[in-house]
Each structure stands twice: as C-alpha cells, then as structure tokens.
Design an enzyme around this catalytic site. Structure first.
Site, PDB file in Angstrom:
ATOM      1  N   CYS A  83      -7.578   6.378  -1.854  1.00  0.00           N
ATOM      2  CA  CYS A  83      -7.910   5.498  -2.964  1.00  0.00           C
ATOM      3  C   CYS A  83      -8.370   6.373  -4.127  1.00  0.00           C
ATOM      4  O   CYS A  83      -8.654   7.550  -3.946  1.00  0.00           O
ATOM      5  CB  CYS A  83      -8.999   4.499  -2.604  1.00  0.00           C
ATOM      6  SG  CYS A  83      -9.024   3.090  -3.750  1.00  0.00           S
ATOM      7  N   LYS A 127      -8.167  -7.160   2.505  1.00  0.00           N
ATOM      8  CA  LYS A 127      -9.458  -6.635   2.056  1.00  0.00           C
ATOM      9  C   LYS A 127     -10.052  -7.628   1.065  1.00  0.00           C
ATOM     10  O   LYS A 127      -9.484  -7.877  -0.001  1.00  0.00           O
ATOM     11  CB  LYS A 127      -9.265  -5.271   1.397  1.00  0.00           C
ATOM     12  CG  LYS A 127     -10.571  -4.622   0.967  1.00  0.00           C
ATOM     13  CD  LYS A 127     -10.308  -3.243   0.385  1.00  0.00           C
ATOM     14  CE  LYS A 127     -11.593  -2.544   0.003  1.00  0.00           C
ATOM     15  NZ  LYS A 127     -11.337  -1.219  -0.583  1.00  0.00           N
ATOM     16  N   ARG A 131     -21.024   1.674  -1.819  1.00  0.00           N
ATOM     17  CA  ARG A 131     -20.807   2.183  -3.184  1.00  0.00           C
ATOM     18  C   ARG A 131     -21.860   3.221  -3.555  1.00  0.00           C
ATOM     19  O   ARG A 131     -21.600   4.105  -4.352  1.00  0.00           O
ATOM     20  CB  ARG A 131     -20.750   1.018  -4.165  1.00  0.00           C
ATOM     21  CG  ARG A 131     -19.479   0.243  -3.881  1.00  0.00           C
ATOM     22  CD  ARG A 131     -19.197  -0.863  -4.827  1.00  0.00           C
ATOM     23  NE  ARG A 131     -17.969  -1.525  -4.360  1.00  0.00           N
ATOM     24  CZ  ARG A 131     -17.582  -2.724  -4.724  1.00  0.00           C
ATOM     25  NH1 ARG A 131     -18.309  -3.408  -5.584  1.00  0.00           N
ATOM     26  NH2 ARG A 131     -16.477  -3.232  -4.253  1.00  0.00           N
ATOM     27  N   ARG A 182     -13.877  -5.807  -8.712  1.00  0.00           N
ATOM     28  CA  ARG A 182     -12.569  -5.545  -8.094  1.00  0.00           C
ATOM     29  C   ARG A 182     -11.872  -6.835  -7.698  1.00  0.00           C
ATOM     30  O   ARG A 182     -10.944  -6.828  -6.911  1.00  0.00           O
ATOM     31  CB  ARG A 182     -12.748  -4.635  -6.878  1.00  0.00           C
ATOM     32  CG  ARG A 182     -13.348  -3.291  -7.245  1.00  0.00           C
ATOM     33  CD  ARG A 182     -13.056  -2.230  -6.203  1.00  0.00           C
ATOM     34  NE  ARG A 182     -13.547  -0.929  -6.645  1.00  0.00           N
ATOM     35  CZ  ARG A 182     -14.591  -0.314  -6.123  1.00  0.00           C
ATOM     36  NH1 ARG A 182     -15.231  -0.840  -5.117  1.00  0.00           N
ATOM     37  NH2 ARG A 182     -14.980   0.855  -6.603  1.00  0.00           N
ATOM     38  N   GLU A 230      -0.632 -11.239   2.891  1.00  0.00           N
ATOM     39  CA  GLU A 230      -0.893  -9.837   2.535  1.00  0.00           C
ATOM     40  C   GLU A 230      -0.524  -8.890   3.677  1.00  0.00           C
ATOM     41  O   GLU A 230       0.052  -7.827   3.471  1.00  0.00           O
ATOM     42  CB  GLU A 230      -2.380  -9.644   2.173  1.00  0.00           C
ATOM     43  CG  GLU A 230      -2.803 -10.330   0.875  1.00  0.00           C
ATOM     44  CD  GLU A 230      -2.305  -9.608  -0.370  1.00  0.00           C
ATOM     45  OE1 GLU A 230      -1.797  -8.482  -0.252  1.00  0.00           O
ATOM     46  OE2 GLU A 230      -2.408 -10.179  -1.468  1.00  0.00           O
ATOM     47  N   LYS A 238     -10.908  -6.340   6.456  1.00  0.00           N
ATOM     48  CA  LYS A 238     -12.169  -5.795   5.962  1.00  0.00           C
ATOM     49  C   LYS A 238     -12.821  -6.801   5.028  1.00  0.00           C
ATOM     50  O   LYS A 238     -12.116  -7.294   4.133  1.00  0.00           O
ATOM     51  CB  LYS A 238     -11.879  -4.487   5.214  1.00  0.00           C
ATOM     52  CG  LYS A 238     -13.120  -3.797   4.677  1.00  0.00           C
ATOM     53  CD  LYS A 238     -12.752  -2.510   3.961  1.00  0.00           C
ATOM     54  CE  LYS A 238     -14.026  -1.848   3.439  1.00  0.00           C
ATOM     55  NZ  LYS A 238     -13.777  -0.642   2.685  1.00  0.00           N
TER      56      LYS A 238
HETATM   57 ZN   LIG Z   1     -11.044   2.008  -4.014  1.00  0.00          ZN
END
Ligand SMILES: [Zn+2]
Length: 305
Positions: A101, A176, A186, A198, A214, A229
């Site tokens: 990511c 997710k 985070r 997000r 998905e 998740k």
């Molecule tokens: Zn990310």
C-alpha cells in the site's frame, strides 16, 4: 473430541512494523506489546515469532521520508525491502508476507496518488505493481495489497508474472471496511490521512452483499487468498465469504480489536487470556482459515502450553 473448532499457532500471521535506524524498538502506546523496530531488531523479533510455531509474518514499513506519491514504497533500499532480505537470511523458514500500500509512504497518508484533492485509482495501480515487484525481488513469499483500489490485484498479478514471479501468491484485502477499529494502527504505521478519510475506497460497514461482490472481483483478478477486515465486527462477512468461495479465507483481527481487550484487561475489567482465545476462536468458527492478529505470540504461548 466433540469440540468443533480448535486454534493452533499455525492459524496465525503476526504483523511486524519495521522502521529506519539501528537498535530501535519503540512500543506503540495504543498497542501494548507491539513495536516499531529497526531492521536489526525486527529480525530478532521474527526469530522469536518463528520459534513459537507461528508460520508467517506480515511486514509494514515506516519509512524515514514520505513524499506526495509514496515513491519510497518501491525503493530497493527501503525499510521493508531491507527487512525482507535480513529475515529471509536469518530465519529462512519463516514465511514473509508484505503489505502493499502507499499510505505509509505518502506525505498525505492516503492509499493512492492524489490529483485535485481526490485519490486517483489508475495512476495508483502502477505504483502498487512496482511496490509488489520490489518486495518479491527482495525475497517476499507473498504480497498483500491493502488499498482497495479497483483493479489492483490484476495489475500486481500482471507485473509479477512479467518479472518471472508467476508462483508468488497474492492475498488481497478483498472486503475492507472503513472502520473505527483501525485507529491504533494509524499510530503504529504513522499513516493517518492528513485530510479527508478513506471512505471513498473502503466499504460501508452497513453493507453485507457488497462484500461478496468485492471478493468475487478480486478472485477474478487472480487473488489466491481473500481477506476480510476487520474480523470481530464482521463475522457474518467471514462466514458469507467462506460459504460462497473455495479459496482460503483470511481475517484481520485489527489493532482496535486488540487494544480494547488490552485496555480493559489493564483496568481489571476483563480476563485477557480468555477474551483473546474467545475472539480468535470465534473468528475461526466463522470460517477464517488464517487469522492476522497482534495476539499471535500470546495465543501461541497459551496453545503451546
Ligand atoms: Zn493504505
């Protein structure tokens, strides 16, 4: 004899956070027992994980410098790439998975390239593919894209195949959700978005059928393992995915799920060991074959007794 679900250290993947510097081992305040570690320390930690019978780790990187595009993610001398090489050298039996990511590497903390204030899907794919290839070139056994951009599994699969890594599997973060339970992570990965959130690319916690859509897309694109998740608040989704598809199902028991148990235990409000085992058992009972969890070491110690 009649117990339907049993846990084993074999079920777990342990997340590790690798940072720059030497001899660094900084505890993450909201995740007691979890650390940001430099490469030399993360190797020692990986040895301990392996000695407990846990077969795999997943690596997250905290780079020294971040930039607008997250280019550090593809650097062959980046912290994750260095950690992979060092771990494969010293603990060759341990299966090394990497998080793919950009949010740990971008100055704005989003999972993709920003244009005109929005996360842009397609320019992001190219960078994710480069990142995945650089991890595998460093020795990663499997890559795990966590961004939820459309088309990223196919982009990574094509790039790996083109580089001669057709046998390297992809574990996709397929369903997710935009969850409050990511809060402590985070802090751990220093990846809080500097603006917005997000929710434009993660799923609405209210949606159940959308998860199957998905997951189906990721499988079509070439995912080898599909992940749900978070885990605890999405047991129905784990169960649906298990019932609907034949691929191995992973579930990520996320930072907030870990931290609430740790915090309540510190206050004397909950029996930590029992709560931990109950949560992990329920995730497996729901249908997960693999559990990514910060409890992996503690649970393995109990299960190995
Ligand atoms: Zn990310």
């Amino acid at each position: 004899m009649v117990r339907e679900t049993s846990l084993s250290p074999d079920d777990f993947i342990y997340p590790l956070f690798v940072t720059f510097g030497r001899n660094v081992r900084k505890e993450i305040s909201s995740m007691p027992g979890c650390f940001q570690e430099s490469v030399d320390r993360v190797v020692k930690h990986a040895k301990e994980v392996y000695s407990l019978g846990i077969p795999a780790i997943i690596l997250f990187g905290i780079p020294e410098e971040k930039d607008e595009k997250g280019l550090g993610a593809c650097d062959p001398q980046g912290v994750v790439q260095k950690a992979i090489r060092a771990i494969k050298d010293k603990v060759p039996g341990l299966y090394v998975i990497t998080d793919v990511c950009l949010c740990e590497y971008t100055s704005h903390g989003h999972c993709g390239v920003i244009e005109n204030g929005d996360v842009k899907n397609d320019p992001t794919l190219e960078l994710l593919a480069l990142e995945a290839v650089s991890h595998v070139q460093a020795g990663a056994d499997m890559v795990a894209p966590s961004d939820m951009m459309d088309g990223r599994v196919a982009a990574i699969r094509d790039a790996l195949d083109a580089e001669g890594f057709a046998e390297v599997p992809i574990m996709s973060y397929a369903a997710k959700y935009a969850s409050a339970f990511y809060g402590p992570f985070r802090e751990a990965a220093e990846s809080t978005p500097q603006f917005g959130d997000r929710r434009s690319y993660q799923m609405d916690p209210a949606n159940r059928r959308e998860a199957l859509k998905e997951v189906a897309l990721d499988i079509e694109e070439g995912a080898d393992i599909v992940m749900v998740k978070p885990a605890m608040t999405y047991l129905d989704i784990i169960s649906d995915v298990r019932e609907t598809f034949d691929l191995p199902v992973a579930a990520y028991n996320v930072s907030g799920e870990y931290s609430v148990i740790k915090a309540a235990a510190r206050l004397g409000w909950i029996d930590e060991e029992r709560a931990m085992l109950e949560v992990l058992t329920s995730i497996k009972r729901a249908g997960a074959d693999i559990i990514l969890t910060y409890f992996a070491k503690e649970a393995a110690k109990v299960l190995n007794r």
